[in-house]
Scaffold this motif. Structure first.
Motif, PDB file in Angstrom:
ATOM      1  N   VAL A 136      52.536  -3.342  19.452  1.00  0.00           N
ATOM      2  CA  VAL A 136      53.491  -4.248  18.686  1.00  0.00           C
ATOM      3  C   VAL A 136      54.883  -3.635  18.968  1.00  0.00           C
ATOM      4  CG1 VAL A 136      54.291  -5.043  16.607  1.00  0.00           C
ATOM      5  CG2 VAL A 136      51.773  -4.418  16.832  1.00  0.00           C
ATOM      6  N   VAL A 137      55.954  -4.354  19.302  1.00  0.00           N
ATOM      7  CA  VAL A 137      57.082  -3.945  19.864  1.00  0.00           C
ATOM      8  C   VAL A 137      58.091  -4.787  18.772  1.00  0.00           C
ATOM      9  CG1 VAL A 137      59.207  -3.832  21.333  1.00  0.00           C
ATOM     10  CG2 VAL A 137      56.518  -3.211  21.905  1.00  0.00           C
ATOM     11  N   PHE A 138      58.918  -4.082  17.938  1.00  0.00           N
ATOM     12  CA  PHE A 138      60.206  -4.678  17.109  1.00  0.00           C
ATOM     13  C   PHE A 138      61.391  -4.557  18.040  1.00  0.00           C
ATOM     14  CE2 PHE A 138      56.763  -3.242  13.688  1.00  0.00           C
ATOM     15  CZ  PHE A 138      56.998  -4.541  13.165  1.00  0.00           C
ATOM     16  N   ASP A 139      61.753  -5.429  18.663  1.00  0.00           N
ATOM     17  CA  ASP A 139      62.825  -5.357  19.711  1.00  0.00           C
ATOM     18  C   ASP A 139      64.208  -5.189  18.843  1.00  0.00           C
ATOM     19  OD1 ASP A 139      63.977  -5.488  22.233  1.00  0.00           O
ATOM     20  OD2 ASP A 139      63.030  -7.262  22.677  1.00  0.00           O
ATOM     21  N   THR A 140      65.094  -4.782  19.906  1.00  0.00           N
ATOM     22  CA  THR A 140      66.396  -4.542  19.571  1.00  0.00           C
ATOM     23  C   THR A 140      66.852  -5.768  19.131  1.00  0.00           C
ATOM     24  OG1 THR A 140      66.799  -3.043  21.541  1.00  0.00           O
ATOM     25  CG2 THR A 140      68.907  -3.820  20.421  1.00  0.00           C
ATOM     26  N   PRO A 141      67.541  -5.600  17.811  1.00  0.00           N
ATOM     27  CA  PRO A 141      68.226  -6.812  16.988  1.00  0.00           C
ATOM     28  C   PRO A 141      69.158  -7.523  17.710  1.00  0.00           C
ATOM     29  CG  PRO A 141      68.303  -4.890  15.675  1.00  0.00           C
ATOM     30  CD  PRO A 141      68.000  -4.347  17.012  1.00  0.00           C
ATOM     31  N   LEU A 142      69.154  -8.791  17.790  1.00  0.00           N
ATOM     32  CA  LEU A 142      70.160  -9.761  18.421  1.00  0.00           C
ATOM     33  C   LEU A 142      71.199 -10.258  17.257  1.00  0.00           C
ATOM     34  CD1 LEU A 142      67.688 -11.781  20.625  1.00  0.00           C
ATOM     35  CD2 LEU A 142      69.245  -9.762  21.346  1.00  0.00           C
ATOM     36  N   ASN A 143      72.360 -10.242  17.664  1.00  0.00           N
ATOM     37  CA  ASN A 143      73.284 -10.982  16.693  1.00  0.00           C
ATOM     38  C   ASN A 143      74.229 -12.035  17.311  1.00  0.00           C
ATOM     39  OD1 ASN A 143      76.633 -10.788  15.179  1.00  0.00           O
ATOM     40  ND2 ASN A 143      74.738 -10.364  13.664  1.00  0.00           N
ATOM     41  N   TYR A 144      74.574 -13.273  16.551  1.00  0.00           N
ATOM     42  CA  TYR A 144      75.065 -14.162  17.369  1.00  0.00           C
ATOM     43  C   TYR A 144      76.593 -14.527  16.626  1.00  0.00           C
ATOM     44  CZ  TYR A 144      70.768 -14.601  19.119  1.00  0.00           C
ATOM     45  OH  TYR A 144      69.474 -14.397  19.807  1.00  0.00           O
ATOM     46  N   PRO A 145      77.788 -14.820  17.226  1.00  0.00           N
ATOM     47  CA  PRO A 145      78.902 -15.328  16.514  1.00  0.00           C
ATOM     48  C   PRO A 145      78.686 -16.494  15.670  1.00  0.00           C
ATOM     49  CG  PRO A 145      79.067 -15.445  18.923  1.00  0.00           C
ATOM     50  CD  PRO A 145      77.825 -14.894  18.604  1.00  0.00           C
ATOM     51  N   LYS A 146      79.528 -16.652  14.640  1.00  0.00           N
ATOM     52  CA  LYS A 146      79.542 -17.997  13.997  1.00  0.00           C
ATOM     53  C   LYS A 146      79.572 -19.201  14.670  1.00  0.00           C
ATOM     54  CE  LYS A 146      80.014 -16.284   9.097  1.00  0.00           C
ATOM     55  NZ  LYS A 146      78.709 -16.618   8.815  1.00  0.00           N
ATOM     56  N   GLU A 147      80.762 -19.130  15.755  1.00  0.00           N
ATOM     57  CA  GLU A 147      81.223 -20.127  16.491  1.00  0.00           C
ATOM     58  C   GLU A 147      80.671 -20.028  18.116  1.00  0.00           C
ATOM     59  OE1 GLU A 147      82.355 -22.727  15.374  1.00  0.00           O
ATOM     60  OE2 GLU A 147      82.848 -22.102  13.196  1.00  0.00           O
ATOM     61  N   MET A 148      80.233 -20.979  18.593  1.00  0.00           N
ATOM     62  CA  MET A 148      79.882 -20.780  19.978  1.00  0.00           C
ATOM     63  C   MET A 148      79.890 -22.283  20.678  1.00  0.00           C
ATOM     64  SD  MET A 148      76.227 -18.163  20.474  1.00  0.00           S
ATOM     65  CE  MET A 148      75.382 -18.939  19.356  1.00  0.00           C
ATOM     66  N   SER A 149      79.953 -22.388  21.797  1.00  0.00           N
ATOM     67  CA  SER A 149      80.215 -23.604  22.538  1.00  0.00           C
ATOM     68  C   SER A 149      78.755 -24.089  22.825  1.00  0.00           C
ATOM     69  CB  SER A 149      80.797 -23.526  23.946  1.00  0.00           C
ATOM     70  OG  SER A 149      80.176 -22.650  24.673  1.00  0.00           O
ATOM     71  N   GLN A 150      78.431 -25.081  23.205  1.00  0.00           N
ATOM     72  CA  GLN A 150      76.988 -25.824  23.312  1.00  0.00           C
ATOM     73  C   GLN A 150      76.588 -24.846  24.420  1.00  0.00           C
ATOM     74  OE1 GLN A 150      77.208 -29.806  23.740  1.00  0.00           O
ATOM     75  NE2 GLN A 150      74.973 -29.992  24.712  1.00  0.00           N
ATOM     76  N   GLU A 151      77.300 -24.479  25.415  1.00  0.00           N
ATOM     77  CA  GLU A 151      76.891 -23.746  26.601  1.00  0.00           C
ATOM     78  C   GLU A 151      76.257 -22.491  26.228  1.00  0.00           C
ATOM     79  OE1 GLU A 151      79.650 -25.597  26.638  1.00  0.00           O
ATOM     80  OE2 GLU A 151      79.170 -27.019  28.112  1.00  0.00           O
ATOM     81  N   GLU A 152      77.377 -21.834  25.419  1.00  0.00           N
ATOM     82  CA  GLU A 152      77.155 -20.549  24.872  1.00  0.00           C
ATOM     83  C   GLU A 152      75.765 -20.622  23.995  1.00  0.00           C
ATOM     84  OE1 GLU A 152      81.486 -18.558  24.620  1.00  0.00           O
ATOM     85  OE2 GLU A 152      80.870 -19.671  22.850  1.00  0.00           O
ATOM     86  N   PHE A 153      75.633 -21.292  23.393  1.00  0.00           N
ATOM     87  CA  PHE A 153      74.563 -21.458  22.461  1.00  0.00           C
ATOM     88  C   PHE A 153      73.407 -21.632  23.329  1.00  0.00           C
ATOM     89  CE2 PHE A 153      71.465 -23.704  19.823  1.00  0.00           C
ATOM     90  CZ  PHE A 153      71.450 -22.856  18.690  1.00  0.00           C
ATOM     91  N   GLU A 154      73.261 -22.497  24.345  1.00  0.00           N
ATOM     92  CA  GLU A 154      72.045 -22.766  24.980  1.00  0.00           C
ATOM     93  C   GLU A 154      71.667 -21.512  25.909  1.00  0.00           C
ATOM     94  OE1 GLU A 154      68.893 -24.300  27.096  1.00  0.00           O
ATOM     95  OE2 GLU A 154      69.929 -24.623  24.977  1.00  0.00           O
ATOM     96  N   VAL A 155      72.620 -20.632  26.353  1.00  0.00           N
ATOM     97  CA  VAL A 155      72.578 -19.338  26.793  1.00  0.00           C
ATOM     98  C   VAL A 155      71.834 -18.413  25.872  1.00  0.00           C
ATOM     99  CG1 VAL A 155      73.519 -17.328  27.727  1.00  0.00           C
ATOM    100  CG2 VAL A 155      74.306 -19.252  28.589  1.00  0.00           C
TER     101      VAL A 155
END
Length: 223
Positions: free
Chosen positions: A188-207
């Motif tokens: 089992v691996v608990f991976d590094t946490p990922l954080n996302y900004p509240k505002e992202m473009s459609q392209e950034e969100f898909e990435v």
């Protein structure tokens, strides 16, 4: 006003009974397994993360997650699991109760709005939320956008969970549900946490969505 029958979460004595049986079998089965835990997120350390997080793992790995969670840092955290608004969801929610896990009912296909509201309330109240981003019906290994949207809305980190088995059976279901063979090793691996900004473009969100999907796929022992 009475709720319409077709909007009620379907529950029955049979579903709950199956849930208790499933939870009991999961507990017994887990006693035969050997576990290796790689904690890159600080979840199972003596000083654990204080803020609530979202845990994400593939739907076909949920058989071993509750026992693992109970053996690691989960026993020190308050956690709820997103389950579908169906009889199968009732069975899963009942099984989770045996491991001290709560449940939020809903999915991308039924009661989606209530599920998102429930997840947001849980996170803001300090509860971790565990989701299977390709569930409840797939497609397999495809991250649905809801998990990232709720992370954005609440400012919550997503921690991918990877589970690999030295030997396992894979059922003939849409997700190729995985059951580890008795006495096999579970990594089992608990991976590094990922954080996302509240505002992202459609392209950034898909990435961001594809990145989470790729991480979870790369952390699996099949493709």
């Amino acid at each position: 006003m009475p709720r319409s029958k077709n909007t009620e979460i379907r529950a029955s004595r049979t579903s709950r009974l199956l849930g208790y049986i499933a939870g009991f079998l999961m507990k017994l089965w887990s006693l035969t397994l050997r576990y290796n835990v790689n904690d890159e997120a600080g979840i199972v350390q003596p000083i654990i993360l204080e803020k609530a997080v979202i845990f994400a793992l593939w739907h076909n790995r949920i058989f071993t997650m509750p026992p693992i969670w109970q053996r690691t840092g989960g026993k020190k955290r308050s956690t709820v699991v997103l389950t579908s608004a169906s009889k199968d969801g009732t069975t899963l929610a009942t099984a989770m109760q045996l491991f001290g896990l709560g449940a939020i009912r809903g999915s991308s296909s039924r009661r989606a709005v209530s599920a998102l509201i429930g997840m947001k309330k849980a996170l803001l109240s300090g509860y971790d939320v565990c989701v299977t981003p390709d569930g409840p019906k797939g497609p397999r290994y495809s991250v649905q956008p809801g998990v990232i949207k709720i992370a954005q809305a609440t400012g919550t980190d997503i921690i991918p969970i990877h589970i690999k088995y030295s030997a396992a059976w894979r059922l003939n279901t849409w997700d190729r549900f995985v059951i580890p063979k008795p006495f096999s090793r579970v990594t089992v691996v608990f991976d590094t946490p990922l954080n996302y900004p509240k505002e992202m473009s459609q392209e950034e969100f898909e990435v961001a969505r594809r990145d989470l999907e790729t991480r979870l796929i790369d952390g699996s022992d099949d493709r």
